[in-house]
Design an enzyme around this catalytic site. Sequence first.
Site, short mmCIF file in Angstrom:
data_model
loop_
_atom_site.label_atom_id
_atom_site.label_comp_id
_atom_site.label_asym_id
_atom_site.label_seq_id
_atom_site.Cartn_x
_atom_site.Cartn_y
_atom_site.Cartn_z
N ASP A 58 43.01 34.47 44.29
CA ASP A 58 44.18 35.36 44.33
C ASP A 58 45.40 34.54 43.93
O ASP A 58 45.89 33.72 44.72
CB ASP A 58 44.39 35.93 45.74
CG ASP A 58 43.38 37.01 46.10
OD1 ASP A 58 42.33 37.09 45.44
OD2 ASP A 58 43.64 37.75 47.07
N LYS B 204 47.11 42.91 42.54
CA LYS B 204 47.24 42.93 44.00
C LYS B 204 48.70 43.13 44.36
O LYS B 204 49.60 42.63 43.67
CB LYS B 204 46.70 41.61 44.57
CG LYS B 204 46.85 41.43 46.07
CD LYS B 204 46.27 40.09 46.50
CE LYS B 204 46.61 39.75 47.95
NZ LYS B 204 46.08 38.42 48.35
N LYS C 262 43.79 45.46 44.55
CA LYS C 262 43.74 45.01 45.93
C LYS C 262 45.07 45.32 46.59
O LYS C 262 46.12 44.91 46.11
CB LYS C 262 43.45 43.51 46.01
CG LYS C 262 43.45 42.96 47.45
CD LYS C 262 43.04 41.50 47.49
CE LYS C 262 43.18 40.91 48.88
NZ LYS C 262 42.75 39.49 48.94
#
Length: 220
Positions: free
Chosen positions: A89, A151, A180
């Site tokens: 991430d 995300k 996400k």
Amino acid sequence: MQLSHYIDHTLLKPDATLSQINTLCKEAVQYGFHSVCVNTSYVKTCADLLKNSSVKVCCVVGFPLGAMDTDSKAFETQTAIKNGATEIDMVINIGAVKDRRHEYAVNDIAAVVVAAQGHPVKVIIETALLDDDEKKIACQYALEGNAQFVKTCTGFSGGAASVDDVRIMKKVVGDRMEIKASGGIKSLTTAEALIQAGATRLGTSSGVALIRGGQINGGY
């Protein structure tokens, strides 16, 4: 699908201890979470603790500011993968988004994607710091950088995952990327709404409480 399969069980606090990381991994196995999400220094520990389970190890890169140079992000990614991370991430360079520095931002993401050696990369666009047009631009950069996910938030710059933000992201990426949602997901109602809006993964430190509260309505 079970709610637990959506969850990246997260501990990114600067004062996280090895004991807490150990508990994080035990909970992830017990409740069947998709992954644990940790800082780089804890990747090897998590990989060792989870080696006989189906739980993946997710590592944050360029976290939480995103302002590190590209080589630093790529090196951090390489280290994380070497130590057992199976998902990355990364935080986008937020200033580059605001400046519309297209080439820099895309290359920054692409370098991490290459360093991840085929493992999924999620690009944190830090929605709390962007207006709606900038959110769309950030998602486009993530697409062009060949990442697999966009995300919402780091959780360190205020704000929280919102249905409106997930919908904006979904309009840009469609089915070409996954989404996400992370930041402030503390209730089943919130989790359900985010999934219905298009989120395919939830990043939260409240996963155990969510699971103990039951399954999401509608079979998730």
